[in-house]
Design a protein around this motif. Structure first.
Motif, short mmCIF file in Angstrom:
data_model
loop_
_atom_site.label_atom_id
_atom_site.label_comp_id
_atom_site.label_asym_id
_atom_site.label_seq_id
_atom_site.Cartn_x
_atom_site.Cartn_y
_atom_site.Cartn_z
N UNK A 305 0.82 -1.22 0.00
CA UNK A 305 0.00 0.00 0.00
C UNK A 305 0.85 1.27 0.00
N UNK A 306 2.16 1.10 -0.01
CA UNK A 306 3.05 2.26 0.02
C UNK A 306 3.15 2.87 1.41
N UNK A 307 2.84 2.05 2.43
CA UNK A 307 2.86 2.58 3.81
C UNK A 307 3.94 1.93 4.65
N UNK A 308 4.46 2.70 5.61
CA UNK A 308 5.40 2.11 6.59
C UNK A 308 4.59 1.28 7.59
N UNK A 309 5.20 0.22 8.13
CA UNK A 309 4.45 -0.62 9.08
C UNK A 309 5.26 -1.01 10.30
N UNK A 310 6.53 -0.58 10.38
CA UNK A 310 7.33 -0.78 11.60
C UNK A 310 8.11 0.50 11.90
N UNK A 311 8.53 0.62 13.16
CA UNK A 311 9.46 1.68 13.53
C UNK A 311 10.86 1.12 13.24
N UNK A 312 11.41 1.47 12.09
CA UNK A 312 12.69 0.90 11.66
C UNK A 312 13.81 1.24 12.63
N UNK A 313 13.64 2.31 13.40
CA UNK A 313 14.68 2.75 14.33
C UNK A 313 14.32 2.50 15.78
N UNK A 314 13.46 1.52 16.01
CA UNK A 314 13.02 1.25 17.40
C UNK A 314 14.19 0.95 18.32
N UNK A 315 15.16 0.19 17.83
CA UNK A 315 16.31 -0.18 18.66
C UNK A 315 17.46 -0.57 17.72
N UNK A 316 18.64 -0.83 18.29
CA UNK A 316 19.75 -1.33 17.48
C UNK A 316 19.28 -2.59 16.76
N UNK A 317 19.78 -2.82 15.57
CA UNK A 317 19.22 -3.89 14.73
C UNK A 317 19.28 -5.27 15.43
N UNK A 318 20.28 -5.48 16.31
CA UNK A 318 20.41 -6.76 17.02
C UNK A 318 19.15 -7.09 17.81
N UNK A 319 18.39 -6.05 18.17
CA UNK A 319 17.23 -6.25 19.04
C UNK A 319 15.90 -6.14 18.31
N UNK A 320 15.93 -5.93 16.98
CA UNK A 320 14.65 -5.86 16.25
C UNK A 320 14.60 -6.79 15.04
N UNK A 321 15.78 -7.19 14.51
CA UNK A 321 15.77 -7.90 13.22
C UNK A 321 15.00 -9.20 13.28
N UNK A 322 15.03 -9.88 14.45
CA UNK A 322 14.43 -11.21 14.54
C UNK A 322 12.91 -11.17 14.67
N UNK A 323 12.34 -9.98 14.88
CA UNK A 323 10.88 -9.93 15.00
C UNK A 323 10.22 -9.30 13.77
N UNK A 324 11.00 -8.64 12.90
CA UNK A 324 10.37 -7.94 11.79
C UNK A 324 9.89 -8.88 10.67
#
Ligand code: FAD
Length: 500
Positions: A305-324
């Motif tokens: 839809x051309x929309x963002x759906x996560x906060x890409x900068x929520x945390x350092x990538x080590x702590x977000x990559x496994x849930x996205x």
């Protein structure tokens, strides 16, 4: 004993049989030998060419607690101290807090304490056995004011990554007298007088029986079994791409449940990442970990839809990559595009340089959005322009910390590292969900004995690695999978050896 279908062709009896030849299995087998088991056998379903499980596909990065440079030097004696390199520290408290944070306090505290408290000793144990480690330069470090700074509690990886890990541990196992048989798939646990005393296997298609005093299950989760994924993870998960081996089909879990083993942990949860949109159904060892696309903190991610759906900068990538990966599977048609500009292009991991990566490039944002296959281009352009307008330009960008350079006023704000996407050329990478491993597993006690539905140990049965439930929920701090396999594998081997 149920011998109906199994010929007694392995008349040798083993002290300990370990199922699987990945990291957890090899650590368990080595520990069993360390603790006095004389005859230790590893059985592996895959051929020698495909053996080593998910562990072989890894980057080989290990998360462990350390207090200072001297702790690292114990693991890499040749490591040199320099004013130009800041290896930082990662005390036990930080590792524990990270586990609590990413699992939203759901992790089993006893298991996590064991993982954290044993982590340093275990990496030292591995290095003493001959496993070589190196700093994760580049992937886990940035140069800030002339100093190479390591970030995110993840500092060392095995030399030559997953291939190096499996090759070295397999050689060390063989030198320690451990026998390894390939193309032997465990099928059935055999009980005698209420104790596991053997295992029925398929050896190159023939049913056979192996007798032993204990069995350690280290044969992975059910990530490569599309039926089990649909059943336990839910709709849409049958379509996920598998990042690792095709052999982790939940066999060990199924076998243990036949003996009333207790189910434990997040059975509808898994580690899943942004993964190349056109990657194969199962990964291959040539590209292995490089199908993943996890430099999203330096850009934004748009759905169909051309929309963002996560906060890409929520945390350092080590702590977000496994849930996205879980988030992309919820999106229309289960795909997304990651958008970057030239300013950040040099910061992207080398997985973005893989020739086969799904990518487009354009000199203007207007042209870029038209190239995003399956995406509402007008909406995508307006999302990028609105994002650019909302960027906080007062804060300085710093990739080594949560810099607070955020956006304001968007439906989903970006909390850190929000740079405008304004320097051409512009780049986009097509991604979907890549499943790494499942979180649901068996319940174990502090000896890694598998517990039954009444919380009683099933005598002679142990588990380690991905098969252990209760450690990871919702998310995962990078580098903890290998450490978990090594920590619980070592414990399982120690106690299984006592039955020999
Ligand atoms: C692409 C990728 C990159 C990763 N990178 C990292 C990283 O850098 N750091 C990190 O900590 N974690 C990483 N992980 C996660 C990590 O791979 C796992 O947490 C860990 O390797 C699991 O180890 P294991 O020994 O439990 O399972 P595995 O290594 O998967 O081993 C299980 C073995 O059991 C065998 N098997 C299955 N069924 C049977 C049967 N019936 N009989 C006999 N054998 C059987 C399989 O063939 C396999 O060899 C990554 C995973 C992937 C897929």
């Amino acid at each position: 004993m149920n011998l109906k279908f199994y010929k007694k062709s392995y008349m040798e009896k083993y002290d300990v049989v370990v199922v699987g030849s990945g990291n957890a299995a090899l650590c368990a087998a080595l520990s069993a030998r360390d603790n006095g088991a004389k005859k230790v056998l590893i059985i592996e379903k895959a051929s020698k060419k495909e053996a080593g499980g998910n562990s072989r596909y890894t980057n080989g990065s290990y998360r462990f607690a350390y207090n200072n440079f001297s702790d690292l030097k114990k693991i890499i004696p040749k490591l040199k101290q320099s004013k130009k390199i800041d290896y930082g520290k990662y005390p036990k408290r930080s590792f524990y807090d990270d586990m609590i944070k990413v699992t939203k306090n759901k992790t089993d505290k006893k298991l996590t304490k064991t993982l954290v408290n044993d982590s340093h000793e275990v990496i030292y144990w591995l290095s003493k056995k001959g496993l070589k480690f190196v700093p994760i330069k580049g992937k886990q470090s940035f140069v800030v004011n002339g100093v190479t700074k390591y970030w995110g509690g993840l500092t060392l990886e095995v030399k030559n990554q997953g291939e190096g890990l499996i090759k070295s541990l397999t050689n060390i196992a063989k030198k320690n007298g451990i026998k390894i048989k390939y193309e032997v798939a465990a099928k059935k646990l055999i009980k005698k007088n209420n104790e596991i005393k053997g295992i029925g296997v398929l050896h190159k298609g023939k049913k056979e029986l192996i007798l032993c005093n204990s069995v350690i299950l280290a044969c992975g989760g059910f990530e490569a079994n599309s039926k089990m994924r649909s059943k336990y993870l839910g709709n849409g998960w049958d379509k996920a791409k598998v990042r690792g081996t095709k052999h982790n089909t939940g066999d060990g879990l199924t076998m243990a449940f036949e003996h009333n083993a207790a189910r434990y942990g997040e059975w509808n949860g898994c580690h899943a990442v942004f993964h190349d949109l056109n990657g194969p159904k199962f990964s291959d060892l040539k590209i292995a970990a490089k199908y993943r696309k996890i430099s999203y903190p330096w850009g934004i991610v748009l759905n169909a839809n051309g929309e963002r759906f996560v906060d890409e900068g929520e945390d350092l990538r080590n702590y977000t990559y496994a849930k996205f990966g879980r988030e992309v599977i919820k999106q229309p048609k289960q795909f997304a595009w990651q958008i970057f500009d030239q300013k950040v292009r040099p910061m992207l991991y080398n997985e973005y340089d893989v020739k086969s990566a799904t990518k487009v490039k354009a000199n203007s944002l207007e042209d870029l959005v038209k190239k995003l296959k399956g995406v509402n281009a007008n909406k995508a352009l307006s999302t990028i322009l609105k994002y650019n307008q909302s960027v906080n330009t007062k804060v300085k960008f710093d990739p080594t910390i949560k810099d607070g350079k955020n956006t304001k006023g968007l439906k989903i704000n970006k909390s850190n590292w929000a740079n405008k996407i304004d320097k051409s050329p512009f780049y986009a990478f097509g991604v979907t969900c890549g499943i790494t491993f499942t979180f649901g597993g068996l319940k174990i006690n502090n000896k890694c004995e598998v517990l039954d539905n009444k919380e009683k140990p099933i005598k002679g049965l142990y588990a380690a690695g991905e098969m252990v439930g209760g450690i990871f929920y919702l998310n995962y701090p990078g580098g903890s999978g290998l450490m978990s396999g090594s920590v619980f594998g070592r414990i399982a081997g120690k106690y299984a050896a006592k039955l020999s």
